[in-house]
Scaffold this motif. Structure first.
Motif, PDB file in Angstrom:
ATOM      1  N   LYS A  30      26.245   6.551 115.267  1.00  0.00           N
ATOM      2  CA  LYS A  30      26.887   6.573 116.712  1.00  0.00           C
ATOM      3  C   LYS A  30      26.993   5.449 117.328  1.00  0.00           C
ATOM      4  CE  LYS A  30      24.448  11.040 117.654  1.00  0.00           C
ATOM      5  NZ  LYS A  30      23.592  11.889 118.573  1.00  0.00           N
ATOM      6  N   LEU A  33      30.068   3.500 115.963  1.00  0.00           N
ATOM      7  CA  LEU A  33      31.358   4.028 116.613  1.00  0.00           C
ATOM      8  C   LEU A  33      31.575   3.633 117.884  1.00  0.00           C
ATOM      9  CD1 LEU A  33      31.078   7.815 115.213  1.00  0.00           C
ATOM     10  CD2 LEU A  33      32.944   6.376 114.933  1.00  0.00           C
ATOM     11  N   ARG A  34      30.375   3.584 118.870  1.00  0.00           N
ATOM     12  CA  ARG A  34      30.572   3.021 120.172  1.00  0.00           C
ATOM     13  C   ARG A  34      31.045   1.430 120.190  1.00  0.00           C
ATOM     14  NH1 ARG A  34      25.888   7.012 121.585  1.00  0.00           N
ATOM     15  NH2 ARG A  34      27.012   8.747 122.136  1.00  0.00           N
ATOM     16  N   ALA A  38      34.955   3.601 119.879  1.00  0.00           N
ATOM     17  CA  ALA A  38      35.380   5.115 119.949  1.00  0.00           C
ATOM     18  C   ALA A  38      34.869   5.829 121.287  1.00  0.00           C
ATOM     19  CB  ALA A  38      34.709   5.924 118.512  1.00  0.00           C
ATOM     20  N   TYR A  41      35.425  11.589 121.267  1.00  0.00           N
ATOM     21  CA  TYR A  41      35.469  11.831 119.717  1.00  0.00           C
ATOM     22  C   TYR A  41      35.116  13.229 119.560  1.00  0.00           C
ATOM     23  CZ  TYR A  41      35.851  10.505 114.819  1.00  0.00           C
ATOM     24  OH  TYR A  41      36.036  10.424 113.527  1.00  0.00           O
ATOM     25  N   TYR A  64      38.859  -0.843 116.222  1.00  0.00           N
ATOM     26  CA  TYR A  64      38.272   0.276 115.633  1.00  0.00           C
ATOM     27  C   TYR A  64      38.367   0.397 114.135  1.00  0.00           C
ATOM     28  CZ  TYR A  64      37.308   5.102 114.357  1.00  0.00           C
ATOM     29  OH  TYR A  64      36.610   6.148 113.839  1.00  0.00           O
ATOM     30  N   ILE A  67      35.428  -0.985 111.622  1.00  0.00           N
ATOM     31  CA  ILE A  67      34.443  -0.079 111.452  1.00  0.00           C
ATOM     32  C   ILE A  67      34.311  -0.040 109.909  1.00  0.00           C
ATOM     33  CG2 ILE A  67      35.362   2.161 111.920  1.00  0.00           C
ATOM     34  CD1 ILE A  67      32.547   2.750 113.123  1.00  0.00           C
ATOM     35  N   CYS A  73      29.145   2.575 108.071  1.00  0.00           N
ATOM     36  CA  CYS A  73      30.329   3.200 107.631  1.00  0.00           C
ATOM     37  C   CYS A  73      30.495   3.750 106.271  1.00  0.00           C
ATOM     38  CB  CYS A  73      31.608   2.523 108.203  1.00  0.00           C
ATOM     39  SG  CYS A  73      32.987   3.563 108.200  1.00  0.00           S
TER      40      CYS A  73
END
Length: 104
Positions: A30, A33-34, A38, A41, A64, A67, A73
């Motif tokens: 999480k 992603l931030r 992102a 989503y 992005y 990532i 990831c």
């Protein structure tokens, strides 16, 4: 903000597990992603075909996309690989969609 849409392909026996794993998304995933931009989503599932539709917003596609180089990831992709169609690096097979309409 750039709006992104992608289709991914789940194995038909993996729907419940896919949802379960996303409901317990790792905190470090999480955060990544931030950190890579992102927001907003969502992932939707078509149970008839096994296709998912992912929608997210990012300020920069280039940022992005970086990532994919992170350890978390790569670990997530490996964790999810048994549930879906993947590339040799375990990244999900995706079809990028072109936005053709947006109601503001």
């Amino acid at each position: 903000m750039v709006r992104l849409g992608q289709v991914m392909y789940l194995h038909k026996d993996a729907f419940d597990e896919y949802q379960k794993r996303h409901a317990a998304l790792w905190p470090e995933m999480k955060l990544a992603l931030r950190e890579y931009g992102a927001s907003n989503y969502s992932i939707f599932l078509n149970k008839e075909t096994g296709q998912t539709f992912a929608y997210l917003e990012v300020p920069s596609v280039e940022t992005y996309n970086r990532i994919a180089d992170t350890d978390v990831c790569k670990k997530w992709w490996k964790y999810m690989a048994p549930l879906m169609d993947t590339n040799p690096d375990n990244s999900p097979v995706t079809t990028d969609l072109k936005e053709v309409f947006h109601l503001e």
